[in-house]
Design an enzyme around this catalytic site. Structure first.
Site, PDB file in Angstrom:
ATOM      1  N   SER A   1       0.791  -1.236   0.000  1.00 45.70           N
ATOM      2  CA  SER A   1       0.000   0.000   0.000  1.00 45.70           C
ATOM      3  C   SER A   1       0.821   1.283   0.000  1.00 45.70           C
ATOM      4  CB  SER A   1      -0.968   0.015   1.187  1.00 45.70           C
ATOM      5  OG  SER A   1      -2.045  -0.865   0.949  1.00 45.70           O
TER       6      SER A   1
ATOM      7  N   LYS B   1       3.262   6.711   4.915  1.00 48.11           N
ATOM      8  CA  LYS B   1       2.375   5.717   4.308  1.00 48.11           C
ATOM      9  C   LYS B   1       2.923   4.333   4.611  1.00 48.11           C
ATOM     10  CE  LYS B   1      -1.111   4.133   2.225  1.00 48.11           C
ATOM     11  NZ  LYS B   1      -1.134   3.137   3.323  1.00 48.11           N
ATOM     12  N   THR B   2       2.061   3.476   5.098  1.00 44.50           N
ATOM     13  CA  THR B   2       2.443   2.106   5.410  1.00 44.50           C
ATOM     14  C   THR B   2       2.028   1.158   4.286  1.00 44.50           C
ATOM     15  OG1 THR B   2       0.358   1.769   6.570  1.00 44.50           O
ATOM     16  CG2 THR B   2       2.241   2.483   7.884  1.00 44.50           C
TER      17      THR B   2
END
Length: 277
Positions: free
Chosen positions: A47, A215-216
Site C-alpha cells: 500500500s 504511508k504504510t
C-alpha cells in the site's frame, strides 16, 4: 549530518538486522546525504504505492489546471466488497458522494483499497501512474498492479516494486516542493500527516516533539507463514524544523507482524539517534 555519523548508524542497523529471517531494505536522507542498506534489492511496495498513485494523479491535475476541491459521485461498480475498505463499511450500498481530498485521505491515511483503485482510474490507469512517476525523475521503481489485481493473485504484489532509495527520493522531492504546489501539495501532505495505520512502526521510534507524515504497506502472509512485505515510509519533522525522509521495506519475512514493526521502530531510533540527544 556528517558522513561518518551516517556510516556509524548504517553499521548499527546492519548489526540489528543480522540473523533476522527477512530481507530488510532501509534508506534515509537528511540534507543532501543519502544512506541505505540493501538498496540493490527490489521490494514489493504494497500500500505504499498509494502514495505514488496520489502524487501522480495530483501532478496530472495540476498540469491540466483541474481543481482539487471537486465532488465525485461514486457508484456501486467502483466499490468492491471483498477488500479492505472503510468507505465500504460507511456506505454498504456503494453509492455516495465524496470530495477528492477526502478520497485521497481515505486512500492514504486509512489505506482504503477501493479509494486507491478509484484514484488509479482517475489517473488513467496504473500504467499512466507509472509513467508519471518516472517523468518526475523517480527511478528504480515499477508499478503495474492495482489493488484489485493484487487481491485476485497475491503473487502480483511483487510486480509493484521499488528500491528503498527511490521511495526516499519521492518523499524528499515532494517535501522540498519540487513535485506539487498550492492546493495539490497541501492535499497530499495533509493526507500523509493524518495516517492512522502503522502506529507501531516508524512512529513508535520517534521521541517527543517529532512528527511523522507517512504511508504504510502490509503484504499478504503466504501458506508457509512468509509475509510478502511489511513497510513504512515517511518524513519525520524534528522540533527545530529539520526533516528526515525514511523508508523501511521488509520483504519475505518469517517474523511476526509485531516483530516486523518492532524492528522498524528500532531502526528509526538509530536513524534519529543523534537528534534525540
Amino acid at each position: 549530518m556528517p558522513q561518518y555519523e551516517g556510516q556509524k548508524k548504517l553499521a548499527a542497523i546492519k548489526k540489528l538486522a543480522e540473523g533476522k529471517d527477512a530481507e530488510i531494505g532501509v534508506a534515509w536522507m537528511e540534507g543532501n546525504a543519502m544512506h541505505s542498506m540493501n538498496n540493490e534489492r527490489l521490494y514489493p511496495l504494497m500500500s505504499v504505492f498509494k502514495l505514488h498513485v496520489a502524487v501522480a494523479l495530483l501532478k496530472d491535475m495540476e498540469r491540466r489546471g483541474a481543481a482539487v476541491d471537486t465532488t465525485l459521485n461514486i457508484t456501486p461498480e467502483q466499490m468492491r466488497k471483498d477488500t479492505y475498505s472503510p468507505l465500504m463499511k460507511l456506505h454498504p450500498d456503494g453509492r455516495f458522494s465524496i470530495t477528492l481530498p477526502q478520497l485521497i485521505r481515505y486512500a492514504i491515511a486509512e489505506s482504503d483499497n477501493n479509494a486507491a483503485d478509484i484514484l488509479i482510474a482517475m489517473a488513467g490507469g496504473i500504467d499512466s501512474v507509472d509513467r508519471e512517476i518516472h517523468a518526475m525523475g523517480i527511478k528504480d521503481c515499477h508499478l503495474s498492479e492495482t489493488e484489485a489485481t493484487m487481491y485476485e493473485a497475491p503473487i502480483n504484489s511483487y510486480a509493484n516494486w521499488s528500491k528503498p532509495e527511490s521511495v526516499v527520493w519521492l518523499l524528499r522531492k515532494l517535501y522540498d516542493g519540487r513535485l506539487l504546489s498550492g492546493e495539490y501539495d497541501r492535499c497530499i501532505k495533509q493526507a500523509l500527516a493524518a495516517t492512522t495505520t502503522g502506529a507501531d512502526k516508524i512512529k513508535a521510534g520517534l521521541s517527543q516533539g517529532m512528527t511523522l507524515a507517512h504511508k504504510t504497506g502490509t503484504g499478504f502472509r503466504m501458506a508457509d507463514g512468509t509475509k510478502m512485505a511489511d513497510n513504512d515510509a515517511g518524513v519525520v519533522t524534528m522540533p527545530d524544523g529539520r526533516q528526515v525522509a525514511i523508508a523501511i521495506l521488509i520483504k519475505d519475512s518469517k517474523m511476526s507482524d509485531a516483530d516486523n514493526a518492532r524492528l522498524m521502530a528500532e531502526i528509526t531510533k538509530i536513524i534519529l539517534g543523534d537528534e534525540r540527544e
